[in-house]
Design a protein around this motif. Structure first.
Motif, short mmCIF file in Angstrom:
data_model
loop_
_atom_site.label_atom_id
_atom_site.label_comp_id
_atom_site.label_asym_id
_atom_site.label_seq_id
_atom_site.Cartn_x
_atom_site.Cartn_y
_atom_site.Cartn_z
N SER A 1 43.26 22.10 3.42
CA SER A 1 43.72 23.47 3.62
C SER A 1 42.80 24.25 4.54
N ASP A 2 41.49 24.03 4.43
CA ASP A 2 40.55 24.74 5.29
C ASP A 2 40.76 24.36 6.75
N HIS A 3 41.02 23.08 7.02
CA HIS A 3 41.30 22.64 8.39
C HIS A 3 42.64 23.19 8.87
N ASP A 4 43.64 23.21 7.99
CA ASP A 4 44.94 23.79 8.35
C ASP A 4 44.79 25.27 8.69
N PHE A 5 43.95 25.97 7.93
CA PHE A 5 43.71 27.39 8.16
C PHE A 5 43.09 27.61 9.55
N VAL A 6 42.07 26.84 9.87
CA VAL A 6 41.42 26.97 11.18
C VAL A 6 42.39 26.59 12.30
N ASP A 7 43.15 25.52 12.12
CA ASP A 7 44.15 25.13 13.13
C ASP A 7 45.15 26.26 13.38
N THR A 8 45.58 26.91 12.30
CA THR A 8 46.53 28.01 12.42
C THR A 8 45.90 29.18 13.18
N LEU A 9 44.66 29.52 12.85
CA LEU A 9 43.98 30.60 13.56
C LEU A 9 43.82 30.28 15.05
N GLU A 10 43.51 29.03 15.35
CA GLU A 10 43.35 28.64 16.76
C GLU A 10 44.67 28.70 17.52
N ARG A 11 45.79 28.42 16.83
CA ARG A 11 47.10 28.59 17.47
C ARG A 11 47.43 30.07 17.68
N LEU A 12 47.08 30.90 16.71
CA LEU A 12 47.34 32.33 16.81
C LEU A 12 46.43 33.02 17.84
N LEU A 13 45.23 32.48 18.00
CA LEU A 13 44.22 33.08 18.87
C LEU A 13 43.76 32.06 19.93
N PRO A 14 44.62 31.77 20.90
CA PRO A 14 44.27 30.75 21.89
C PRO A 14 43.08 31.16 22.76
N ARG A 15 42.37 30.17 23.23
CA ARG A 15 41.19 30.37 24.10
C ARG A 15 41.64 30.37 25.55
N ASP A 16 41.98 31.54 26.05
CA ASP A 16 42.38 31.65 27.45
C ASP A 16 42.01 33.03 27.96
N ASP A 17 42.55 33.42 29.12
CA ASP A 17 42.13 34.67 29.76
C ASP A 17 43.06 35.85 29.47
N ARG A 18 43.83 35.80 28.39
CA ARG A 18 44.77 36.89 28.08
C ARG A 18 44.07 38.14 27.51
#
Length: 133
Positions: free
Chosen positions: A54-71
């Motif tokens: 669940s902790d990994h799923d939580f981080v994966d979800t956050l990374e999808r919600l907060l992508p690392r780009d120039d937006r």
């Protein structure tokens, strides 16, 4: 009020389980409330299940919600660092847990974790505060 500060290295992990440290801090203090607070603009505290994925799923979800780009308008630091500054809007910088007879009243599968996706700052402090009831 009793208070203590944990100093943590998050360079190798995005979540740090604080549950044992919180239990140790509360031990012998009786009934009250324990607040767990991270005084950083790019990290948060969550109560969730750990160890079963669940902790990994939580981080994966956050990374999808907060992508690392120039937006992001907030542009200093590594690429996509603006996402780190949005994180505390989704994962609160603190939680307060009831304590009875020195034991945090967490559910069977609940853990208290520091959430830190920011790779620019691997040193974190977490303040534990106990207020007797």
């Amino acid at each position: 009020m009793h208070t203590d500060v944990l100093d943590l290295d998050t360079s190798r992990r995005t979540t740090v389980d604080l549950t044992d440290a919180v239990r140790d801090f509360c031990a012998g203090r009786g009934d009250g409330l324990c607040n767990v607070f991270v005084p950083h603009a790019t990290a948060g505290i969550a109560v969730l299940e750990t160890g079963a994925g669940s902790d990994h799923d939580f981080v994966d979800t956050l990374e999808r919600l907060l992508p690392r780009d120039d937006r992001y308008r907030h542009r200093h630091g590594s690429p996509g660092h603006g996402a780190d500054h949005v994180l505390p809007g989704l994962v609160s910088p603190s939680v307060t847990v009831p304590v009875a007879d020195g034991e945090p009243l967490l559910g069977t599968w609940q853990s208290i974790v520091l959430v830190d996706l920011n790779r620019d700052n691997p040193r974190r402090s977490v303040r534990l505060s106990f207020v007797a009831g």
